[in-house]
Design an enzyme around this catalytic site. Structure first.
Site, PDB file in Angstrom:
ATOM      1  N   CYS A 140       0.862  -1.183   0.000  1.00 26.49           N
ATOM      2  CA  CYS A 140       0.000   0.000   0.000  1.00 26.49           C
ATOM      3  C   CYS A 140       0.897   1.231   0.000  1.00 26.49           C
ATOM      4  CB  CYS A 140      -0.882  -0.011   1.246  1.00 26.49           C
ATOM      5  SG  CYS A 140      -1.928   1.450   1.378  1.00 26.49           S
TER       6      CYS A 140
ATOM      7  N   CYS B 186      -0.482   3.290  -6.750  1.00 24.44           N
ATOM      8  CA  CYS B 186      -1.470   2.776  -5.798  1.00 24.44           C
ATOM      9  C   CYS B 186      -1.734   1.357  -6.266  1.00 24.44           C
ATOM     10  CB  CYS B 186      -2.749   3.607  -5.843  1.00 24.44           C
ATOM     11  SG  CYS B 186      -4.132   2.844  -4.954  1.00 24.44           S
TER      12      CYS B 186
HETATM   13  N1  DGL Z   1      -3.876   0.452  -2.390  1.00 25.73           N
HETATM   14  C1  DGL Z   1      -3.501   1.576  -1.608  1.00 25.73           C
HETATM   15  C2  DGL Z   1      -2.257   2.253  -2.138  1.00 25.73           C
HETATM   16  O1  DGL Z   1      -1.420   1.609  -2.748  1.00 25.73           O
HETATM   17  C3  DGL Z   1      -4.530   2.557  -1.116  1.00 25.73           C
HETATM   18  C4  DGL Z   1      -5.935   2.521  -1.599  1.00 25.73           C
HETATM   19  C5  DGL Z   1      -6.887   3.237  -0.689  1.00 25.73           C
HETATM   20  O2  DGL Z   1      -7.289   2.613   0.293  1.00 25.73           O
HETATM   21  O3  DGL Z   1      -7.194   4.411  -0.940  1.00 25.73           O
HETATM   22  O4  DGL Z   1      -2.056   3.433  -1.943  1.00 25.73           O
END
Ligand code: DGL
Length: 217
Positions: free
Chosen positions: A70, A177
């Site tokens: 993340c 993301c």
């Molecule tokens: N998948 C996450 C990232 O790489 C965040 C997504 C979210 O919860 O907004 O930033």
């Protein structure tokens, strides 16, 4: 070896799938924090409050390494997490600013990320360190992870944002993301012949191999 993979939601699944395919001899434990997503509009304090108990649980469950799949968590609170969990290697997925800056010919790149990632000190330090002299476009992707998580992808909206950065001259688009893995194909098709799309899964697997080897011996 048991390896934990963590994200707020389905971004973690894409990373876990890639790791399982590349490193099938290891057991991958995927944890998602569906109760609190999206993370992209949360403060670092809120993120820490969500993530610490989940990492405690993964470590209690014998995970020897945790992949922070993340960007929002990595760019905002990785230092705090490393202080909190000094005995567990944390492999952080971060925006690929450095490879993008090395690759661009036009000296214009685009970084697609959550608002919290774009606002983080770590991301801004990465830009300063590796992308001085490169223009970094940051299209508004604030609702993308929500759309992806809830299977409500508005393809027109995504096409509009990608058209914007291509018109702005970007020849490299960074997917910063992990949720965006699930729209990578569409973005790659939209950018075909004009921009290269970078995402971190293979780089993370390479880094994991090094960490696994250092633990195993
Ligand atoms: N998948 C996450 C990232 O790489 C965040 C997504 C979210 O919860 O907004 O930033």
């Amino acid at each position: 070896m048991k390896i934990g993979v963590f994200d707020s939601g389905v971004g973690g699944l894409s990373v876990a799938n890639a790791i399982r395919a590349a490193l099938p001899m290891h057991e991958i434990i995927l944890r998602e924090d569906m109760a609190n997503l999206p993370y992209g509009n949360k403060t670092p304090e809120q993120l820490l409050g969500f993530v610490v108990p989940i990492f405690e649980e993964m470590i209690a469950n014998d995970c020897q390494i945790i992949v922070v799949a993340c960007n929002t968590v990595s760019t905002n609170i990785i230092k705090d997490l490393r202080e909190h969990f000094p005995d567990t290697p944390l492999i952080a997925i971060e925006p690929m600013v450095k490879p993008a800056a090395a690759l661009t010919q036009s000296k214009i790149i685009a970084v697609c990320a959550t608002p919290a990632t774009l606002a983080s000190k770590r991301y801004n330090d990465l830009k300063q360190e590796f992308a001085a002299g490169v223009t970094v476009l940051e299209p508004d992707c604030s609702d993308w992870s929500y759309m992806i998580e809830h299977k409500q992808v508005d393809e027109q909206k995504i096409a509009g944002r990608i058209a914007e950065v291509l018109a702005g001259g970007a020849d490299v688009i960074v997917l910063a993301c992990t949720h965006y893995h699930w729209i990578e194909e569409e973005i790659t098709a939209l950018a075909a012949g004009r921009a290269e799309v970078l995402q971190p899964e293979q780089a993370i697997i390479a880094r994991m191999q090094g960490v696994i080897a250092s633990i195993a011996f």
